[in-house]
Motif scaffolding. Structure first.
Motif, short mmCIF file in Angstrom:
data_model
loop_
_atom_site.label_atom_id
_atom_site.label_comp_id
_atom_site.label_asym_id
_atom_site.label_seq_id
_atom_site.Cartn_x
_atom_site.Cartn_y
_atom_site.Cartn_z
N GLN A 87 36.13 -12.05 -1.99
CA GLN A 87 36.10 -12.05 -3.59
C GLN A 87 37.57 -12.52 -4.55
OE1 GLN A 87 36.58 -7.68 -5.25
NE2 GLN A 87 35.05 -6.77 -3.80
N ASP A 88 38.61 -12.77 -3.81
CA ASP A 88 39.42 -13.63 -4.16
C ASP A 88 39.42 -14.58 -3.38
OD1 ASP A 88 40.13 -12.00 -5.79
OD2 ASP A 88 41.50 -11.02 -4.91
N PRO A 89 40.07 -15.88 -4.19
CA PRO A 89 39.54 -17.15 -3.04
C PRO A 89 40.75 -17.12 -2.12
CG PRO A 89 40.39 -17.61 -5.47
CD PRO A 89 39.74 -16.33 -5.70
N SER A 167 31.94 -11.75 -7.01
CA SER A 167 32.16 -10.54 -8.05
C SER A 167 33.00 -10.42 -9.10
CB SER A 167 32.39 -9.04 -7.81
OG SER A 167 33.30 -9.37 -6.72
N LYS A 168 34.02 -11.77 -8.54
CA LYS A 168 34.69 -11.59 -10.28
C LYS A 168 34.57 -12.63 -10.97
CE LYS A 168 38.29 -8.75 -7.19
NZ LYS A 168 40.26 -8.73 -7.24
N LEU A 169 33.52 -13.55 -11.13
CA LEU A 169 33.15 -14.27 -11.45
C LEU A 169 32.27 -14.37 -12.62
CD1 LEU A 169 32.10 -17.36 -8.68
CD2 LEU A 169 34.79 -17.43 -10.08
N ASP A 170 32.11 -14.32 -14.03
CA ASP A 170 31.41 -14.36 -15.28
C ASP A 170 30.28 -14.55 -14.49
OD1 ASP A 170 31.18 -16.99 -16.07
OD2 ASP A 170 33.16 -17.12 -17.38
N ALA A 171 29.68 -14.70 -15.31
CA ALA A 171 27.84 -14.06 -15.47
C ALA A 171 27.63 -16.05 -15.17
CB ALA A 171 26.95 -13.53 -16.46
N ASN A 172 28.23 -16.69 -16.22
CA ASN A 172 27.17 -17.99 -15.43
C ASN A 172 27.71 -18.66 -14.70
OD1 ASN A 172 26.17 -20.46 -17.34
ND2 ASN A 172 27.94 -21.39 -16.92
N LEU A 173 28.82 -18.57 -14.19
CA LEU A 173 30.23 -18.64 -13.29
C LEU A 173 29.39 -18.80 -11.66
CD1 LEU A 173 33.37 -19.46 -14.08
CD2 LEU A 173 32.20 -21.28 -13.04
N ARG A 174 29.44 -17.53 -11.79
CA ARG A 174 28.22 -16.51 -10.51
C ARG A 174 27.20 -17.53 -10.23
NH1 ARG A 174 28.20 -11.15 -12.49
NH2 ARG A 174 29.09 -10.91 -13.02
N ASP A 175 26.09 -17.36 -11.00
CA ASP A 175 25.10 -18.26 -10.87
C ASP A 175 25.01 -19.85 -10.47
OD1 ASP A 175 23.91 -16.37 -11.61
OD2 ASP A 175 23.04 -16.84 -13.86
N GLN A 176 26.53 -20.50 -10.46
CA GLN A 176 26.57 -21.40 -10.35
C GLN A 176 27.18 -22.08 -8.60
OE1 GLN A 176 28.43 -23.31 -13.23
NE2 GLN A 176 27.32 -23.58 -14.41
#
Length: 215
Positions: A87-89, A167-176
């Protein structure tokens, strides 16, 4: 060694205090993804720990794990060469962005200049040219995720394990980020195991789905 290609899980079972959490047999071809879904505490991450070779001894486990015919079951974690994204990089704050990537390059690759060139090329490939000397804390969440992915890929893993890395990324970043991770895994020919509770993750992975912990 057999002629099996990709990842094979053969009658893998994991239990805690006599209660079975996971029971799975599966085959994951190179470049394809097996998604394991379930609620928190259902054993999803425990399965990744077993595959990666770092399962807590409080758990009992059995079953074979093979990649391209190589039996990983009895190997230590560092010998399994499983690439893992959490979840965390988990970037090292005391290292530059370039050094965060270069540290994962296998020791067989000799020469500081060569290793640095590989790391810089990985940054360019991730659209992060010019960020090599930066403090990782100055990067955005999406940029950190790209650095973490490139670091894993440069380690030359046999397989890729994904522990809810979106899981910790916002929706747009999550898709990318989903698209980037699955595309890179396909291009590298890596079998992937993703654990998640997000149906959108499973849809993006476009592979077999195994559910654990369901009533």
């Amino acid at each position: 060694m057999s002629d099996e290609r990709g990842l094979v899980l053969e009658q893998v079972r994991i239990a805690l205090a006599g209660r079975e959490l996971v029971s799975i047999s599966a085959r994951v071809a190179r470049g394809e993804t097996l998604t394991v879904m379930g609620p928190s505490g259902s054993g999803k991450s425990t399965l990744l720990a077993y595959l990666g070779g770092f399962l807590d001894p409080a758990f009992s486990a059995s079953g074979a794990v093979r990649v391209d015919g190589v039996d990983l079951t009895g190997l230590a974690a560092e010998q399994r060469h499983a690439g893992i994204l959490f979840q965390d990089p988990l970037l090292f704050p005391h290292l530059s962005v370039t050094d965060n990537i270069a540290i994962a390059i296998p020791q067989a690759v000799r020469g500081r200049s060569r290793r640095r060139a590989m790391a810089e090329a990985a940054l360019e490939d991730a659209g992060l040219s010019g960020f090599g000397g930066s403090d990782p804390d100055t990067l955005s969440g999406g940029q950190k995720a790209r650095v973490a992915l490139q670091r894993v890929l440069l380690s030359q893993p046999r397989l890729l394990l994904l522990d809810e890395p979106f899981s910790k990324l916002d929706a747009n970043l999550r898709d990318q980020t989903r698209q980037m991770v699955f595309t890179k895994a396909r291009d590298a020919g890596l079998p992937v195991v993703l654990v998640t509770h997000d149906e959108a993750d499973a849809q993006a992975a476009a592979g077999e789905v195994h559910r654990v912990g369901d009533p």
